[in-house]
Scaffold this active site. Sequence first.
Site, PDB file in Angstrom:
ATOM      1  N   SER A 418       0.791  -1.230   0.000  1.00 58.06           N
ATOM      2  CA  SER A 418       0.000   0.000   0.000  1.00 58.06           C
ATOM      3  C   SER A 418       0.828   1.288   0.000  1.00 58.06           C
ATOM      4  O   SER A 418       0.277   2.367  -0.042  1.00 58.06           O
ATOM      5  CB  SER A 418      -0.976  -0.003   1.172  1.00 58.06           C
ATOM      6  OG  SER A 418      -0.286   0.169   2.366  1.00 58.06           O
ATOM      7  N   LYS A 461      -6.590   3.863   8.890  1.00 58.32           N
ATOM      8  CA  LYS A 461      -5.679   4.826   8.277  1.00 58.32           C
ATOM      9  C   LYS A 461      -6.256   6.238   8.307  1.00 58.32           C
ATOM     10  O   LYS A 461      -5.562   7.201   8.628  1.00 58.32           O
ATOM     11  CB  LYS A 461      -5.369   4.420   6.844  1.00 58.32           C
ATOM     12  CG  LYS A 461      -4.448   3.201   6.751  1.00 58.32           C
ATOM     13  CD  LYS A 461      -4.255   2.775   5.314  1.00 58.32           C
ATOM     14  CE  LYS A 461      -3.254   1.616   5.240  1.00 58.32           C
ATOM     15  NZ  LYS A 461      -3.134   1.104   3.871  1.00 58.32           N
TER      16      LYS A 461
END
Length: 529
Positions: A418, A461
């Site tokens: 990611s 996140k």
Amino acid sequence: MGVREWRRLKRIPQGSVENGVIRSYLEWLTSIPWPNSTRLKTRPFLAAARAQLDADHFGLEKIKKRLIEYLAVVRLKEKASRGPFSCKFVGPPGTGKTSLGQSVAKALDRPFQRISLGGVRDEAEIRGHRRTYEGTSSGTSVSQLKDTSWRRFLALQGGMEKRGRGRRGGVSSTLLEVLDPEQNHTFNDHYINVPIDLSQVLFICTANTLESISTPLLDRCEIIQLSGYTYDEKMHIARRFLLPKQLQANGLDASQINITEPALLHITTRYTREAGVRSLERAIGGVVRYKAVEWAESLDGTAQTQQQEGTSSRTSVSQLKEEERRGVVYGLVVMGQGEGGILPVETIAVPGSGKLKLTGSLGDVIKESGELALSWVKRHAYDLCITNSRTEDPLKFPDPIDIHLHLPAGAQKKDGPSAGVAMTCAFVSLLTGTCVPANIAMTGEITLRGRVTPVGGIKEKVLGAHRAQVTKVILPWANRKDVEHDVSPEIRNEMEFVFVRTVREALEAAFGRGTLGWRGESLLLESRL
Ligand code: ADP
């Protein structure tokens, strides 16, 4: 059993080793509290539990509701003479797992024991050792039972998933015997060697993540998940709970220290970037102790201080200067403890021969993301006006360089795809000299041809980015739904979300539209293929 040992004891001379062994075994055996009929008190304990939880904790409405429901079930089962299910709190450190457990114990008026399972490798630590040589003892569960001298205690088992590798299977199945209401009324401790009834013990377990806890164990638990606090909640917790607690701990009262609202906000936002409130509590403790010293000195007459000035003067001194830097971009990560946050992707150019060096305890997948990102940037170096011809390698001309990419917190293992978008932006920033503002953070996997594909952990996140005062996040287009479903409207309103399909869109969002000098539109056509 006890009688037989007692007879043996009488035959063996006093002072001998064996006499000691038997004596201490009998002491153990007689100190174990045996079944009695105490039940949860008949007073309206649910109301008491709710009041206690409210008195000790700010917010957490859903969690408190779940906990009360759980306690209601415990109560019903108890009426049916069946042992309670254990309950399990899962969430990042400092989100109140332990202190919720303590409140429940207080409300139920049960003795409370904390059992730490962090680092338990061997089932004998839980089940005890056989009584074959001197110095053996019972396992954790039974020792704690003895310590409370009462069988209806509430045990909080911490660090369930931190168990070392070793004989995990054995540890898990032994834990299951302790926790499972179907089996734990005849728990067999190797040392005591007489079945012990643990069914009336209320177990509450805590863990940072659900991973690596065995499935049968999970099935026997009521799981309650805590995800972390927003700034606003942290401010309230700090003002109403942490500050009074620290004042009391340091022997000051509220009139002696005045932490202003801006000062508290400053501490909350600048000093701590965690999901929970542990470092916040520590930071407040630090401020309070600083004031305590001033007070003590002024009482001694050794220093002239102005007590009412608060802490703002002190905290502003070390205010972090957020400056834009070349080659540095913030990525979004989920740490091992299930906590989201931002992590700078740092790059520098060093004299060399066109190589890429990657450091920071990186796994294979994340290293490959770095290679992919660099290849994409090299491929498009001409379009981005980094080089003057399509054949030029930006790492060879005008000067031969190596690029060194580092992800800080070097001791923490990092892996996953990611960071692709963030690494690409960091390389572009390094090679063009254009900077990405520090209020922007991003996540997303990239393909070799420059598409941005979805990633996991969006909720954590985004929450982490919000805590770190990031105001704009760049996310893969395909993660739009996760934001809509999992992120609360309050947070969505406070941040700007840019969803991107391609690396080019990500670059425009990060550097600002029109900031990078693109040559022609060929790239756009190509990347939308
Ligand atoms: P954990 O067990 O999740 O790591 P703790 O229970 O040790 O966290 O919490 C750390 C500190 O933060 C404790 O002093 C606790 O009382 C406080 N705390 C956490 N959440 C809250 C809350 N919602 N309201 C008040 N205090 C809280």
